[in-house]
Structure formats: structure tokens, C-alpha cells
Design a protein around this motif. Structure first.
Motif: not given
Length: 149
Positions: A125-149
Motif C-alpha cells: 500500500e505504501d509503495c502504491e501511494r508513493s509511486g513505486g518506492k516505499a516512503q514509510f517502510a524501514p530501510a532494511l524492509l524496503a531493501k529486502a522487498l525491493r530485491q524480491a520483486s
């Protein structure tokens, strides 16, 4: 069987969105499906990794319960044939301990499953609202999930 799995998956994600966003159930169903379809790879990777780790956790707890039962059943009151608490076989207490340990761990791990799904849906939901990049997610979570996609 497949329809039941799809409905459970839909219900879980929809109820998460109802709780997080406060929208109606039907709106949340549509929104959850859109999020899952747009982030199918992330959802698949996180679900597979989470399911494997949760299963390993359940298995480890069940094995630990079996080992504990085996250790306890080797204590003097249970090995002395003249005792009132003598065990002629250790198999039944160990098997029961493993089964009960697995059932109880499965109940407790359901909370972790919901937490994982909630974080994943919130991240999507955060990625959807922020145009593809998570705005509120912790850096480690965002990095891990970016690698998963």
C-alpha cells in the motif's frame, strides 16, 4: 480445496485492510486483490519464505518438546519398576508431547503469520501511494522487498 485457499487468502488480506484503513469489507476485498496482483512476485516470495521459516519453527518446537519428554521420562521415578509412576514404554509420552507441542506452536505462529501479512500489505500500500518506492517502510524492509520483486 483451491477455492477455500483463495477465499482464506482474500479474507485475511481484506480484514487486514479493514483494520488498517477502516474501509468497508467489499472495498477492502477489491483493494487487496489489486495490491496482490500488482505485487504478485513480492507476495509469492514473502509467502514462500515465511511459510518455510514458520514450518521450521513449528518443527523445532515439536522436536524440543519430544526431547524434553524423553529426558523427563528417563528420570528415576519413571524408570524404577517398583515405582507407582513407572513407564514401561517412553513412546507414548514422547509422541503425545510432539503432537501437543506442534499444535500449540501452530496456534502461536498464526499471530506471526498475520503480522507478516499485515506488514506485506502495508508495504505494498505504501509503495502504491508513493509511486513505486516505499516512503514509510524501514530501510532494511524496503531493501529486502525491493530485491524480491
Amino acid at each position: 480445496f483451491i477455492a477455500e485457499k483463495v477465499l482464506r487468502f482474500t479474507n485475511r488480506n481484506s480484514y487486514i485492510l479493514v483494520a488498517v484503513k477502516g474501509t468497508s469489507y467489499c472495498t477492502s476485498v477489491v483493494r487487496a486483490w489489486k495490491l496482490v496482483v500488482k505485487n504478485a512476485m513480492r507476495v509469492a516470495v514473502v509467502s514462500i519464505v515465511a511459510n518455510v521459516l514458520i514450518w521450521l519453527g513449528k518443527l523445532a518446537i515439536a522436536i524440543a518438546c519430544g526431547i524434553s519428554a524423553l529426558a523427563l521420562s528417563n528420570m528415576p521415578p519413571y524408570t524404577d519398576p517398583s515405582s507407582d509412576h513407572y513407564l514401561s514404554s517412553q513412546v507414548m509420552p514422547v509422541v503425545l508431547s510432539v503432537i501437543v507441542g506442534y499444535i500449540i506452536s501452530a496456534i502461536f505462529y498464526q499471530a506471526y503469520e498475520i503480522a507478516i501479512d499485515t506488514m506485506l500489505i502495508s508495504f505494498c500500500e505504501d509503495c502504491e501511494r508513493s509511486g513505486g518506492k516505499a516512503q514509510f517502510a524501514p530501510a532494511l524492509l524496503a531493501k529486502a522487498l525491493r530485491q524480491a520483486s
